[in-house]
Design a protein around this motif. Sequence first.
Motif, short mmCIF file in Angstrom:
data_model
loop_
_atom_site.label_atom_id
_atom_site.label_comp_id
_atom_site.label_asym_id
_atom_site.label_seq_id
_atom_site.Cartn_x
_atom_site.Cartn_y
_atom_site.Cartn_z
N PRO A 1 0.83 -1.21 0.00
CA PRO A 1 0.00 0.00 0.00
C PRO A 1 0.86 1.26 0.00
O PRO A 1 2.01 1.24 0.46
N ILE A 2 0.33 2.35 -0.53
CA ILE A 2 0.99 3.64 -0.40
C ILE A 2 1.03 3.97 1.09
O ILE A 2 0.01 3.89 1.76
N GLY A 3 2.19 4.36 1.59
CA GLY A 3 2.33 4.60 3.01
C GLY A 3 2.85 3.39 3.76
O GLY A 3 2.95 3.40 4.99
N GLY A 4 3.21 2.33 3.00
CA GLY A 4 3.74 1.12 3.62
C GLY A 4 5.26 1.15 3.71
O GLY A 4 5.93 1.61 2.79
N VAL A 5 5.78 0.69 4.83
CA VAL A 5 7.23 0.58 5.04
C VAL A 5 7.53 -0.87 5.38
O VAL A 5 6.88 -1.46 6.25
N LEU A 6 8.50 -1.45 4.68
CA LEU A 6 8.76 -2.88 4.81
C LEU A 6 10.26 -3.14 4.87
O LEU A 6 11.02 -2.69 4.02
N ALA A 7 10.68 -3.88 5.90
CA ALA A 7 12.08 -4.27 6.05
C ALA A 7 12.23 -5.74 5.68
O ALA A 7 11.48 -6.59 6.20
N THR A 8 13.15 -6.05 4.79
CA THR A 8 13.35 -7.42 4.33
C THR A 8 14.79 -7.88 4.56
O THR A 8 15.70 -7.06 4.69
N ARG A 9 14.98 -9.20 4.54
CA ARG A 9 16.28 -9.80 4.74
C ARG A 9 16.94 -10.09 3.38
O ARG A 9 16.51 -10.96 2.64
N ASN B 1 9.37 6.41 -2.06
CA ASN B 1 9.46 5.41 -3.14
C ASN B 1 10.91 5.00 -3.38
O ASN B 1 11.45 5.20 -4.47
N PHE B 2 11.51 4.42 -2.36
CA PHE B 2 12.92 4.08 -2.44
C PHE B 2 13.23 2.98 -1.43
O PHE B 2 12.39 2.65 -0.58
N ALA B 3 14.41 2.38 -1.55
CA ALA B 3 14.85 1.38 -0.58
C ALA B 3 16.26 1.71 -0.12
O ALA B 3 17.08 2.18 -0.91
N TRP B 4 16.51 1.47 1.15
CA TRP B 4 17.82 1.77 1.76
C TRP B 4 18.29 0.55 2.55
O TRP B 4 17.48 -0.18 3.12
N LYS B 5 19.61 0.34 2.62
CA LYS B 5 20.17 -0.65 3.54
C LYS B 5 20.35 0.02 4.90
O LYS B 5 21.07 1.01 5.00
N GLU B 6 19.67 -0.49 5.91
CA GLU B 6 19.70 0.12 7.23
C GLU B 6 19.80 -0.96 8.31
O GLU B 6 19.46 -2.12 8.07
N LEU B 7 20.24 -0.57 9.48
CA LEU B 7 20.29 -1.47 10.63
C LEU B 7 19.01 -1.34 11.43
O LEU B 7 18.57 -0.23 11.75
N LEU C 1 20.37 -5.98 13.17
CA LEU C 1 20.34 -6.76 11.94
C LEU C 1 20.23 -5.84 10.72
O LEU C 1 19.42 -4.90 10.72
N GLU C 2 21.04 -6.08 9.67
CA GLU C 2 20.94 -5.27 8.45
C GLU C 2 19.72 -5.69 7.65
O GLU C 2 19.46 -6.88 7.48
N ALA C 3 18.99 -4.71 7.15
CA ALA C 3 17.78 -4.98 6.37
C ALA C 3 17.70 -4.02 5.19
O ALA C 3 18.37 -2.98 5.16
N VAL C 4 16.90 -4.40 4.22
CA VAL C 4 16.55 -3.51 3.12
C VAL C 4 15.20 -2.89 3.48
O VAL C 4 14.20 -3.58 3.56
N VAL C 5 15.21 -1.59 3.75
CA VAL C 5 13.99 -0.90 4.19
C VAL C 5 13.36 -0.19 2.99
O VAL C 5 13.94 0.72 2.41
N HIS C 6 12.16 -0.65 2.61
CA HIS C 6 11.40 -0.07 1.50
C HIS C 6 10.43 0.97 2.06
O HIS C 6 9.67 0.66 3.00
N ARG C 7 10.44 2.17 1.51
CA ARG C 7 9.46 3.20 1.89
C ARG C 7 8.67 3.59 0.65
O ARG C 7 9.11 4.37 -0.17
N LYS C 8 7.49 3.01 0.52
CA LYS C 8 6.63 3.30 -0.63
C LYS C 8 5.63 4.38 -0.21
O LYS C 8 4.63 4.09 0.44
N GLY C 9 5.92 5.62 -0.56
CA GLY C 9 5.07 6.71 -0.10
C GLY C 9 5.25 6.93 1.38
O GLY C 9 4.26 7.03 2.12
N ALA C 10 6.50 6.98 1.84
CA ALA C 10 6.79 7.27 3.26
C ALA C 10 8.08 8.06 3.32
O ALA C 10 9.00 7.84 2.54
#
Length: 466
Positions: free
Chosen positions: A128-136, A337-343, A348-357
């Motif tokens: 969803p727009i406004g969703g933030v998701l951290a992945t491994r 609308n971007f992804a960053w490598k963050e702790l 734990l290191e994750a890929v944090v996606h901010r879609k409309g955040a």
Amino acid sequence: MSILKTKELSKIGYTNDKARSLVINIMARNYKHHSKSEIIALLHQIREYPQDFIDDQFLCKIAETFMDRPKPLAFKSYSLLQETGQLKIYGGRDIEAGAKKQMELSMSLPVVLQGALMPDAHAGYGLPIGGVLATRNAVIPYAVGVDIGCRMAMTIIDESDSFFKRYSHQIKVSMKQFTHFGMEGMLDVQPEHEIMDSPVFHQTELLKKLQGKAARQLGSSGGGNHFVEFGELELFEGNSMGLPSKKYLALLSHSGSRALGANVAQYYTRIAMETCKLPKPVSSLAWLDMDTQAGQEYWLSMNLAGDYAKACHDVIHSSLLKSLGLQALAKVENHHNFAWKELLEDGLEAVVHRKGATPAHQGAMGIIPGSMSTAAYLVKGKGVAASLNSASHGAGRAMSRQKARNSSTVSALKKILGTAGVTLIGGSIEEHPMAYKDIERVMQAQTALVDVEGRFMPRIVRMNKD
């Protein structure tokens, strides 16, 4: 050599009419002394490794027909996990059920570590727009979005509201001359920026082919809710800009990476969906492993698209300020609308996606806009781990574009803008202020995430007319 037939070419993967025609003509002219088996072996090599033949005098045209299409790859099939990860929702009372359901489904992906939903959230495609998701160790193209690196930028100028009274005509002329909106077209004078000399444009075949259009669209904006506007910014006491607390003239823009980002998103989403088979409800959230070539290419391309989006804002702001003889005091900008490598909080290191955040790390500055007639806020992040260091990217839509068209009129829009003291150049009913949530409620729902340091009110707004 005996002539290869169309059926034979189709059997070895030459299903494209253009490719078959090129093969028949080129082989007949330049490879007539080769045996049929040698020709077939050569064609197999061209299909599998087209990049190896791109400099060949005769075979380059055949190779080019395979450069645009991702090769069929082995895929893995995944089921949704029964136990979801950590999810925090902000302003949940004003978020539609569809957006919550999308977010909950995304949390059940095997690669997901943590998620958050911002108070401006509404349903989108995939996340969803406004969703933030951290992945491994995985990046999800559709959890980034199609308009990669869509961005806010604000230039603070040492002029007061008297500037509008004296130079409103000149502002409108400059905005018409130095901004361009919509899918096609470009500025009358093509601008220059160092981004177009980036060596990254030569790292993949896709980026090579997109460079020309990126150069033509440099400094332009898309449609929808993208805008360029002059307005009045009130900076509050103790702001992080180090500027006196008073009212300033400010230039605010919202746009993204244009065709460059859209093509990158579509190309690598296709690869992700071919190689990562997911249940239908979440099929568009297919991911690319960061250790694969496709994952590395997407990451490289995504970052280039983000830099390009920034360059477009740079061109817009510098052109308008120069045309009006204005000087910048300070500039604030941020991606969504971007992804960053963050702790994460646990290290734990994750890929944090901010879609409309909006990124809202401790001390990070950002801009959260409302609508064409309501306030935008200059904010500083508080670095809340549960939100994945994020905040909303705007007010968020309260109704679809179709519903906005059906529920309002041009005259009603003009009345609202007149009451708010806003002049609109272009624009459409789809972006009617009533189509958006109440920015004040959205800001109230995220007081734990950001501090407000300034309030911007639009005065002259330029948007896409269609």
